[in-house]
Design a protein around this motif. Structure first.
Motif, PDB file in Angstrom:
ATOM      1  N   ARG B  35     -27.725  39.839   2.045  1.00 45.69           N
ATOM      2  CA  ARG B  35     -29.111  40.496   2.096  1.00 45.69           C
ATOM      3  C   ARG B  35     -29.164  41.338   3.162  1.00 45.69           C
ATOM      4  O   ARG B  35     -29.059  41.006   4.239  1.00 45.69           O
ATOM      5  N   GLU B  36     -29.940  42.687   3.027  1.00 45.54           N
ATOM      6  CA  GLU B  36     -30.018  43.491   4.015  1.00 45.54           C
ATOM      7  C   GLU B  36     -31.179  42.811   5.002  1.00 45.54           C
ATOM      8  O   GLU B  36     -32.135  42.263   4.303  1.00 45.54           O
ATOM      9  N   THR B  37     -31.013  43.156   6.113  1.00 40.74           N
ATOM     10  CA  THR B  37     -32.026  42.764   7.178  1.00 40.74           C
ATOM     11  C   THR B  37     -32.560  43.884   7.786  1.00 40.74           C
ATOM     12  O   THR B  37     -32.002  44.903   7.909  1.00 40.74           O
ATOM     13  N   PRO B  39     -32.894  46.127  10.662  1.00 36.82           N
ATOM     14  CA  PRO B  39     -31.870  47.010  11.805  1.00 36.82           C
ATOM     15  C   PRO B  39     -32.118  45.964  13.112  1.00 36.82           C
ATOM     16  O   PRO B  39     -33.061  45.584  13.469  1.00 36.82           O
ATOM     17  N   ARG B 118     -26.547  48.754   5.641  1.00 41.07           N
ATOM     18  CA  ARG B 118     -27.425  49.339   4.787  1.00 41.07           C
ATOM     19  C   ARG B 118     -27.345  48.644   3.169  1.00 41.07           C
ATOM     20  O   ARG B 118     -25.988  48.633   2.970  1.00 41.07           O
ATOM     21  N   LYS B 143     -30.805  45.108  -1.007  1.00 42.59           N
ATOM     22  CA  LYS B 143     -32.042  45.232  -0.384  1.00 42.59           C
ATOM     23  C   LYS B 143     -32.675  43.879  -1.213  1.00 42.59           C
ATOM     24  O   LYS B 143     -32.757  43.800  -2.319  1.00 42.59           O
TER      25      LYS B 143
END
Lengths: 220, 143
Positions: B35-37, B39, B118, B143
């Motif tokens: 899972r993107e978090t 930055p 990303r 995302k």
């Protein structure tokens, strides 16, 4: 293999696919319809017959503005308790809430009268600027609030939101335990309903739609 | 008509998910994602579906990646109404069974990413099984 039988097969395939789509559509309609009859406590939501008015509390949001009882007035508020060093439940839930907000915003009466509030129970690490960075990522309308331990405990206690911060000297990633429920406060700053995990954006937005409709009906 | 029509066969195949799987260690992995978090966050979580294709148990004992400072196998549990993370020192996969790492359950806790990840970025995480086999798995940031 002649041309007719090929055409026949293609036609059967299209009919089969159309039937699958129609089935999925009907199932959706039934679910939508069902939700009207589901305001008794179930696996997803508990709506309180007599919403509990909250007592004053004093927290600060991610832009260093006051977040208190007055901040809840006039809006439906979805509250989630967590902390930014949380890799699984918090980002998962905030992503679901962002999708739920999109769903609600797409349909009348929209999302003008709702707000989403991420309450950090870990003020030791979650400063206002960190919270701003964090909640903005999920949805720029989200609020990130925190405060001192007594004030977090005050609000959490009123909602029965369990949490525990196990600060350990020398341990950077100390554990934080917290409820994964989403709390719904109504525009009169009353504890109106609670959503039980696991959360789903579509279910959440559909249930909220019904809760809001019923509340509007009761108010008139 | 003799046998299934080729068009039918094609449609059936197209409707069937064909997992892109590595078969080392007798374990295949599909739907591996991170899972993107926001930055700058130091904690991320990885999810996947593991399948034991053998007739004996397979035990996942460790995970590592050059993309992160450290990787741990974790399980989110609910106790006393609170979600908490428990470290799992190993996870046994039953013979011919699947185990899903999913939000709210098992996950790989990925600490201190070496660079900002990303959506769309690939990351390789190595899964180590008891007895020595190591399975490199391509995770995709989503995302």
């Amino acid at each position: 293999m002649n041309k007719n039988s090929l055409q026949f097969s293609v036609m059967i395939t299209i009919v089969a696919l159309a039937a699958m789509l129609a089935g999925a559509w009907l199932a959706e309609i039934y679910r939508e319809h069902d939700s009207r009859a589901m305001l008794l406590p179930d696996q997803v939501i508990t709506v309180f017959p007599a919403p509990k008015p909250l007592m004053p509390f004093a927290l600060t949001d991610h832009k260093n503005r006051k977040f208190d009882l007055a901040s809840l007035q006039g809006k439906w508020s979805f509250l989630f308790f967590g902390f930014t060093h949380c890799p699984d439940i918090c980002p998962t839930t905030l992503a679901v809430l962002a999708r739920a907000r999109d769903n609600i915003a797409r349909n009348a009466p929209g999302a003008e009268d709702i707000q989403f509030v991420f309450v950090s129970v870990d003020p030791n690490r979650d400063t206002a600027s960190k919270l701003r960075h964090y909640v903005d990522y999920f949805d720029t309308t989200f609020l990130g609030v925190t405060g001192d331990n007594a004030q977090i405990g005050n609000l959490a206690g009123q909602l029965g939101a369990a949490y525990q911060v196990a600060i350990t000297p020398g341990l950077e990633n100390y554990p934080v335990y917290h409820t994964a429920a989403v709390f719904l406060l109504d525009p009169r700053a009353r504890y109106h309903a609670v959503f039980t995990p696991p959360h789903d954006a579509e279910v959440l937005s559909r249930r909220f739609k019904v809760v809001r409709q019923l509340a509007a009906g009761n108010a008139t | 008509m003799r046998g299934p029509h080729p068009v039918f066969v094609f449609v059936l195949l197209a409707l069937t998910l064909v997992p892109a799987a590595s078969e080392e260690a007798g374990v295949s992995v599909r739907d591996a994602w991170i899972r993107e978090t926001p930055p700058g966050m130091t904690m991320m979580a990885g999810y996947m579906e593991l399948r034991n294709n053998t007739a004996r148990p397979q035990v996942l004992v460790a995970a590592s990646s050059s993309g992160f400072g450290s990787v741990m196998i974790h399980h989110t549990l609910v106790k006393d109404g609170m979600a908490r993370m428990a470290h799992a020192s190993q996870i046994e996969l039953a013979p011919n069974a699947s185990l899903i790492f999913a939000p709210g359950g098992f996950h790989l806790m990925l600490m201190h990413p070496k660079r900002t990840l990303r959506a769309g970025d690939p990351v390789v995480i190595k899964l180590e099984f008891r007895g020595g086999p190591v399975l490199p798995v391509a995770f995709e940031v989503r995302k």
